[in-house]
Design a protein around this motif. Structure first.
Motif, PDB file in Angstrom:
ATOM      1  N   GLU A 171       6.831   5.819  -7.389  1.00 33.04           N
ATOM      2  CA  GLU A 171       6.304   5.900  -6.031  1.00 33.04           C
ATOM      3  C   GLU A 171       5.268   7.011  -5.896  1.00 33.04           C
ATOM      4  N   GLU A 172       5.563   8.189  -6.468  1.00 34.41           N
ATOM      5  CA  GLU A 172       4.635   9.304  -6.334  1.00 34.41           C
ATOM      6  C   GLU A 172       3.347   9.055  -7.103  1.00 34.41           C
ATOM      7  N   CYS A 173       3.449   8.357  -8.222  1.00 33.74           N
ATOM      8  CA  CYS A 173       2.244   8.012  -8.979  1.00 33.74           C
ATOM      9  C   CYS A 173       1.372   7.055  -8.164  1.00 33.74           C
ATOM     10  N   GLY A 174       2.017   6.133  -7.440  1.00 39.40           N
ATOM     11  CA  GLY A 174       1.272   5.227  -6.573  1.00 39.40           C
ATOM     12  C   GLY A 174       0.548   5.970  -5.468  1.00 39.40           C
ATOM     13  N   VAL A 175       1.221   6.959  -4.876  1.00 40.17           N
ATOM     14  CA  VAL A 175       0.593   7.766  -3.821  1.00 40.17           C
ATOM     15  C   VAL A 175      -0.584   8.556  -4.386  1.00 40.17           C
ATOM     16  N   GLN A 176      -0.385   9.182  -5.547  1.00 45.31           N
ATOM     17  CA  GLN A 176      -1.457   9.960  -6.172  1.00 45.31           C
ATOM     18  C   GLN A 176      -2.672   9.081  -6.468  1.00 45.31           C
ATOM     19  N   SER A 177      -2.437   7.881  -6.981  1.00 43.50           N
ATOM     20  CA  SER A 177      -3.543   6.964  -7.275  1.00 43.50           C
ATOM     21  C   SER A 177      -4.270   6.558  -6.002  1.00 43.50           C
ATOM     22  N   ALA A 178      -3.523   6.362  -4.921  1.00 41.64           N
ATOM     23  CA  ALA A 178      -4.146   6.009  -3.641  1.00 41.64           C
ATOM     24  C   ALA A 178      -5.007   7.159  -3.132  1.00 41.64           C
ATOM     25  N   LEU A 179      -4.509   8.396  -3.251  1.00 43.66           N
ATOM     26  CA  LEU A 179      -5.275   9.557  -2.819  1.00 43.66           C
ATOM     27  C   LEU A 179      -6.565   9.702  -3.614  1.00 43.66           C
ATOM     28  N   GLU A 180      -6.489   9.342  -4.894  1.00 47.66           N
ATOM     29  CA  GLU A 180      -7.663   9.433  -5.762  1.00 47.66           C
ATOM     30  C   GLU A 180      -8.525   8.176  -5.710  1.00 47.66           C
ATOM     31  N   GLN A 181      -8.119   7.221  -4.872  1.00 44.37           N
ATOM     32  CA  GLN A 181      -8.854   5.973  -4.658  1.00 44.37           C
ATOM     33  C   GLN A 181      -9.092   5.204  -5.963  1.00 44.37           C
ATOM     34  N   ARG A 182      -8.052   5.148  -6.774  1.00 47.95           N
ATOM     35  CA  ARG A 182      -8.133   4.391  -8.023  1.00 47.95           C
ATOM     36  C   ARG A 182      -7.964   2.908  -7.736  1.00 47.95           C
ATOM     37  N   SER A 183      -8.535   2.091  -8.606  1.00 43.06           N
ATOM     38  CA  SER A 183      -8.334   0.651  -8.495  1.00 43.06           C
ATOM     39  C   SER A 183      -6.910   0.332  -8.920  1.00 43.06           C
ATOM     40  N   ARG A 184      -6.472  -0.892  -8.647  1.00 43.79           N
ATOM     41  CA  ARG A 184      -5.117  -1.293  -9.040  1.00 43.79           C
ATOM     42  C   ARG A 184      -4.938  -1.193 -10.551  1.00 43.79           C
ATOM     43  N   ASP A 209       0.845  -1.174   0.000  1.00 44.98           N
ATOM     44  CA  ASP A 209       0.000   0.000   0.000  1.00 44.98           C
ATOM     45  C   ASP A 209       0.887   1.234   0.000  1.00 44.98           C
ATOM     46  N   PRO A 210       0.610   2.214  -0.882  1.00 53.36           N
ATOM     47  CA  PRO A 210       1.401   3.446  -0.872  1.00 53.36           C
ATOM     48  C   PRO A 210       1.378   4.132   0.492  1.00 53.36           C
ATOM     49  N   GLN A 211       0.285   3.911   1.245  1.00 53.83           N
ATOM     50  CA  GLN A 211       0.192   4.506   2.580  1.00 53.83           C
ATOM     51  C   GLN A 211       1.336   4.041   3.468  1.00 53.83           C
ATOM     52  N   LEU A 212       1.725   2.767   3.337  1.00 51.18           N
ATOM     53  CA  LEU A 212       2.791   2.242   4.185  1.00 51.18           C
ATOM     54  C   LEU A 212       4.140   2.870   3.840  1.00 51.18           C
ATOM     55  N   LEU A 213       4.419   3.014   2.555  1.00 52.55           N
ATOM     56  CA  LEU A 213       5.678   3.655   2.168  1.00 52.55           C
ATOM     57  C   LEU A 213       5.692   5.112   2.611  1.00 52.55           C
ATOM     58  N   SER A 214       4.553   5.790   2.482  1.00 58.19           N
ATOM     59  CA  SER A 214       4.480   7.184   2.913  1.00 58.19           C
ATOM     60  C   SER A 214       4.674   7.288   4.423  1.00 58.19           C
ATOM     61  N   ALA A 272      18.593   8.408 -14.206  1.00 53.90           N
ATOM     62  CA  ALA A 272      17.410   7.834 -14.852  1.00 53.90           C
ATOM     63  C   ALA A 272      16.715   6.855 -13.916  1.00 53.90           C
ATOM     64  N   ALA A 273      17.497   6.029 -13.225  1.00 52.95           N
ATOM     65  CA  ALA A 273      16.920   5.070 -12.286  1.00 52.95           C
ATOM     66  C   ALA A 273      16.208   5.785 -11.149  1.00 52.95           C
ATOM     67  N   GLN A 274      16.833   6.836 -10.615  1.00 54.52           N
ATOM     68  CA  GLN A 274      16.218   7.590  -9.521  1.00 54.52           C
ATOM     69  C   GLN A 274      14.927   8.246  -9.977  1.00 54.52           C
ATOM     70  N   LEU A 275      14.927   8.789 -11.183  1.00 54.75           N
ATOM     71  CA  LEU A 275      13.724   9.428 -11.713  1.00 54.75           C
ATOM     72  C   LEU A 275      12.576   8.430 -11.845  1.00 54.75           C
ATOM     73  N   LEU A 276      12.884   7.245 -12.364  1.00 52.36           N
ATOM     74  CA  LEU A 276      11.850   6.218 -12.494  1.00 52.36           C
ATOM     75  C   LEU A 276      11.299   5.792 -11.135  1.00 52.36           C
ATOM     76  N   LEU A 277      12.183   5.627 -10.160  1.00 52.68           N
ATOM     77  CA  LEU A 277      11.735   5.266  -8.816  1.00 52.68           C
ATOM     78  C   LEU A 277      10.842   6.348  -8.227  1.00 52.68           C
ATOM     79  N   ASP A 278      11.285   7.597  -8.344  1.00 53.98           N
ATOM     80  CA  ASP A 278      10.526   8.707  -7.769  1.00 53.98           C
ATOM     81  C   ASP A 278       9.141   8.825  -8.400  1.00 53.98           C
ATOM     82  N   VAL A 279       9.112   8.774  -9.724  1.00 48.78           N
ATOM     83  CA  VAL A 279       7.836   8.909 -10.432  1.00 48.78           C
ATOM     84  C   VAL A 279       6.914   7.738 -10.108  1.00 48.78           C
TER      85      VAL A 279
END
Length: 198
Positions: free
Chosen positions: A163-176, A100-105, A154-161
């Protein structure tokens, strides 16, 4: 004996995954994790010194499983595909499929308050970045792609994007499934930044 210890550790990790997902890192107790796994506190402390150590072990295991899947997929990609098609096929580089993105956050928030946890968390991030670097390197080498930036960036950018995309989707309550589509779209936008076109 070693097999039994491995099984105990695996059951504790699985129980922790369930409990963390239900109540969060802060509210999860060692007792609740032990009860869910069917073990005593002694079994817990013979495998982990703290709950934070258990959590880091859990996210490492989940991330490694995911990156192993991506690495296998990368090896199976056919040559001659354009960069956007490659991104579509490895868009599952998101580390959050079983987390869950909540756990990483929550982990990041607690790491901001605890220097020891911050050091461990940054170590974990560095380990994940190394794995992603290896995957990008394999893709670049096997498909003759040239990056516009250093491999590590490039690797750091992919990781950052990711993770943040996962958090944004969780905030918007999107399905997997919706979260996966959103991540894919975001990564496709990065292709022109990351890859030099022929």
């Amino acid at each position: 004996m070693a097999r039994s210890r491995e099984n105990t550790r695996a059951r504790l990790l699985e129980a922790a995954h369930e409990v963390f997902g239900e109540v969060g890192l802060g509210a999860a107790s060692v007792e609740a994790i032990c009860e869910r796994a069917g073990f005593t506190r002694g079994a817990f402390y013979s495998n982990f010194e703290t709950k934070d150590e258990l959590f880091l072990a859990l996210i490492t295991e989940l991330a490694e499983e995911k990156l192993d899947e991506v690495a296998v997929r990368v090896r199976d990609l056919s040559r001659g595909e354009d960069p956007v098609d490659l991104v579509r096929q490895i868009a599952d580089i998101s580390l959050a499929e079983r987390m869950d993105p909540q756990l990483l956050s929550e982990m990041r928030t607690q790491a901001l308050r605890d220097p020891r946890l911050a050091e461990a968390y940054l170590g974990w991030r560095s380990q994940m970045r190394g794995r992603v670097e290896a995957i990008i390197s394999d893709v670049s080498a096997s498909h003759a792609l040239r990056l516009r930036m250093p491999l590590g960036d490039a690797a750091q950018l992919l990781l950052d994007v990711s993770e943040e995309c996962g958090v944004q989707s969780a905030l918007e309550q999107r399905s997997r499934a919706e979260a996966s589509v959103a991540l894919q779209a975001r990564l496709e936008q990065l292709v022109t930044l990351l890859v030099q076109t022929r």
